[in-house]
Design an enzyme around this catalytic site. Structure first.
Site, short mmCIF file in Angstrom:
data_model
loop_
_atom_site.label_atom_id
_atom_site.label_comp_id
_atom_site.label_asym_id
_atom_site.label_seq_id
_atom_site.Cartn_x
_atom_site.Cartn_y
_atom_site.Cartn_z
N ASN A 9 1.16 -1.39 -0.02
CA ASN A 9 -0.02 0.23 0.10
C ASN A 9 1.35 1.49 0.05
O ASN A 9 1.46 1.48 1.31
CB ASN A 9 -1.19 -0.26 1.30
N LYS A 11 0.35 4.03 -0.44
CA LYS A 11 -0.93 5.46 0.52
C LYS A 11 -0.53 6.19 -0.95
O LYS A 11 -0.53 6.49 -1.61
CB LYS A 11 -0.02 5.53 1.56
N HIS A 93 -9.52 1.03 4.68
CA HIS A 93 -8.29 1.19 5.73
C HIS A 93 -8.80 2.60 6.63
O HIS A 93 -9.35 3.40 6.86
CB HIS A 93 -7.09 1.57 4.57
N GLU A 95 -6.60 4.94 7.47
CA GLU A 95 -6.80 5.66 7.06
C GLU A 95 -7.94 6.80 6.56
O GLU A 95 -8.14 8.01 6.51
CB GLU A 95 -5.33 6.16 6.99
N GLU A 163 -5.87 -5.27 11.00
CA GLU A 163 -4.84 -3.65 10.73
C GLU A 163 -4.66 -3.68 12.34
O GLU A 163 -5.84 -2.13 12.08
CB GLU A 163 -4.89 -3.17 9.36
N GLY A 169 2.23 1.94 10.76
CA GLY A 169 3.52 3.52 10.11
C GLY A 169 3.95 3.89 12.03
O GLY A 169 4.56 4.78 11.89
N SER A 209 3.23 -2.50 10.32
CA SER A 209 4.49 -2.33 11.01
C SER A 209 5.47 -3.58 10.34
O SER A 209 6.07 -3.83 10.93
CB SER A 209 4.61 -1.64 12.05
P1 PGA Z 1 3.01 0.59 7.24
O1 PGA Z 1 1.47 0.71 6.55
O2 PGA Z 1 3.80 -1.25 6.92
O3 PGA Z 1 3.49 1.32 7.27
O4 PGA Z 1 2.35 0.40 9.11
C1 PGA Z 1 0.10 -0.06 7.07
C2 PGA Z 1 -0.75 -0.15 5.89
O5 PGA Z 1 -1.52 0.90 6.54
O6 PGA Z 1 -1.41 -1.10 5.25
#
Ligand code: PGA
Length: 252
Positions: A9, A11, A93, A95, A163, A169, A209
């Site tokens: 992803n 983003k 997601h 976010e 997640e 993140g 992460s």
């Molecule tokens: P990350 O993000 O691996 O940077 O923690 C995962 C995600 O949001 O899909």
């Protein structure tokens, strides 16, 4: 038997000049036992799909509108994403749930639109730190799963990504016990709702992460069928060791 899936992803990251990473991922990650997907910003989907056509690597999007077309300035329909070369779309997601107030009902409608357009819906779920600390993780995840996943879901059309919001993140990873508990819960709930064949065929990814140095321990957990990887999917140097760890877990 569920095929493992390594999904990236990007983003809101990546320019045209960064698409060479996709060539490098394709060249450096043969991993025949693993499906590969990178979900890109909309601006990169068409050039990336064109560029990766000779490879197994699938290109995906990060959101879609629930309607097939219409007066929705700034939005993209699932069929437009498919037309541009996307094979999958991330939906719900955390976010987007936070930044755009998307609830599970909306995610469900978007997933139905994605499936109608022939896209794999990668539906994300996860608890906040406050919810985990309050001991409500499984209640939250169960409610999100029930409401976000369409009745017509199948193993071919839907992937679930667990997640934990507090692990995205942050560099803070859920323990293998925490991941095992949630994935076993999700699997049982899917089988309850869809029966053994369909409920047992829907893939469950872990995200938050995931890095080269922790991937193998995550992939050893039962019912983890792969990962949704954010930061570590931006470069082949980080993503390929994760794919290799998943390939190792698929073939061992
Ligand atoms: P990350 O993000 O691996 O940077 O923690 C995962 C995600 O949001 O899909």
């Amino acid at each position: 038997m569920r095929r493992k899936l390594a999904a990236g992803n990007w983003k809101m990251n990546g320019m045209l000049a960064d698409l060479d990473q996709l060539d490098r991922i394709s060249a450096a990650c043969p991993a025949p036992a693993v499906d590969l997907l990178i979900c890109l910003p909309a601006t990169l989907i068409h050039p990336a799909a064109h560029r990766t056509a000779p490879y197994r690597l699938m290109i995906g999007a990060q959101d879609c509108h629930m309607a097939p077309a219409g007066a929705h300035t700034g939005d993209l329909a699932a069929r437009q994403l498919a037309d541009a070369g996307a094979r999958a779309v991330i939906l719900g997601h955390s976010e987007r749930r936070a930044d755009h107030q998307e609830d599970s009902t909306t995610v469900n409608a978007k997933a139905q639109a994605a499936m109608a357009a022939g896209l794999i819906a990668v539906i994300c779920l996860g608890e906040t730190l406050a919810e985990r600390d309050a001991g409500t993780t499984l209640d939250v995840i169960g409610a999100q799963l029930d409401a976000s996943v369409p009745d017509a879901a199948s193993g071919a059309s839907v992937v679930i990504a667990y997640e934990p919001v507090w692990a995205i993140g942050t560099g803070r990873i859920a323990t293998t016990d925490q991941i095992a508990e949630v994935h076993a819960f999700l699997r049982a709930r899917l089988i309850d709702r869809f029966g053994t064949a369909t409920g047992g065929a829907i893939r469950l990814l872990y995200g938050g992460s995931v890095k080269p140095d922790n991937a193998a321990q995550i992939f050893a957990v039962a019912d983890v069928d792969g990962a949704l990887v954010g930061g570590a999917s931006l470069t082949a140097d980080d993503f390929c060791p994760i794919v290799a760890a998943l390939e190792g877990s698929a073939t061992s």
